[in-house]
Scaffold this active site. Structure first.
Site, PDB file in Angstrom:
ATOM      1  CD  GLU A   1      -1.420  -4.271   0.797  1.00 58.67           C
ATOM      2  OE1 GLU A   1      -2.609  -4.557   0.502  1.00 58.67           O
ATOM      3  OE2 GLU A   1      -1.103  -3.248   1.409  1.00 58.67           O
TER       4      GLU A   1
ATOM      5  CG  HIS B   1       3.833  -3.269   7.144  1.00 58.16           C
ATOM      6  ND1 HIS B   1       4.772  -2.454   6.541  1.00 58.16           N
ATOM      7  CD2 HIS B   1       2.901  -3.525   6.188  1.00 58.16           C
ATOM      8  CE1 HIS B   1       4.436  -2.238   5.287  1.00 58.16           C
ATOM      9  NE2 HIS B   1       3.296  -2.875   5.040  1.00 58.16           N
TER      10      HIS B   1
END
Length: 199
Positions: A81, A9
């Site tokens: 994550e 990202h």
């Protein structure tokens, strides 16, 4: 052959201030949006057949800015994550000043208190890998930790031997049967300066 397009990202405000976020849902910053838009043409050139996306807002927005807005069916929590436990929200410099644990975590040999270590993250990401189509070009919009976990699992690349995964960067793997080739790592558009940003 499966061509795997792994995209981290774009930058968040916590990344730019070097605060650890892990799976805390921090949105993209304006700079992160600019980084993602700059990568769009590169992704288009690979012509992805399918999208898989971490469910966090920063990955979903990155995917949309790349021209691939995710549906609910595209979201896979295996690609989120790592949970950083007590370290989430803390500044990397403060943790590093307390002892060797931060560097050991970056090397994949330490688990943050109350969080996931690289082994736990790798086991989870491996489930995400197994769920991918066996062929075609798949865009996976994820985070730095899962990218490192994939490289360790498929290529036996120790996290200490690779530079950090830059925000809005592309890593390309080619999987044929039991063979995996690294076609590109940490690619960012020429107009975007790569930055190191903690997870």
């Amino acid at each position: 052959m499966l061509k795997l397009l792994l995209v981290r990202h774009g930058e968040t405000t916590w990344n730019s201030s070097r605060r650890l976020q892990g799976d805390t849902d921090i949105p993209l910053s304006d700079n992160g949006r600019r980084q993602a838009r700059a990568l769009r043409e590169t992704i288009a050139g690979h012509k992805p057949d399918a999208l898989v996306c971490s469910p966090l807002s920063r990955t979903r927005e990155t995917a949309a800015l790349l021209g691939h807005p995710p549906s609910e069916d595209d979201l896979d929590p295996q690609w989120a994550e790592a949970n950083l436990g007590e370290w989430a929200g803390r500044y990397a410099a403060d943790i590093r000043a307390e002892g060797p644990e931060y560097d050991a975590w970056r090397a994949g040999t330490f688990r943050p208190p109350g969080g996931e270590g690289l082994n736990e993250l790798s086991e989870r990401v491996l489930l995400g890998l197994k769920a991918l189509p066996p062929q075609g070009t798949v865009l996976v919009v994820t985070h730095g930790g899962p990218v490192r976990a994939v490289l360790r699992h498929l290529l036996d690349l120790d996290p200490t031997r690779i530079v950090p995964v830059a925000p809005a960067s592309l890593t390309v793997l080619q999987l044929t049967g039991e063979s995996t080739r690294l076609a590109a790592y940490n690619v960012v558009p020429p107009a975007v300066e790569p930055t190191e940003a903690p997870d």
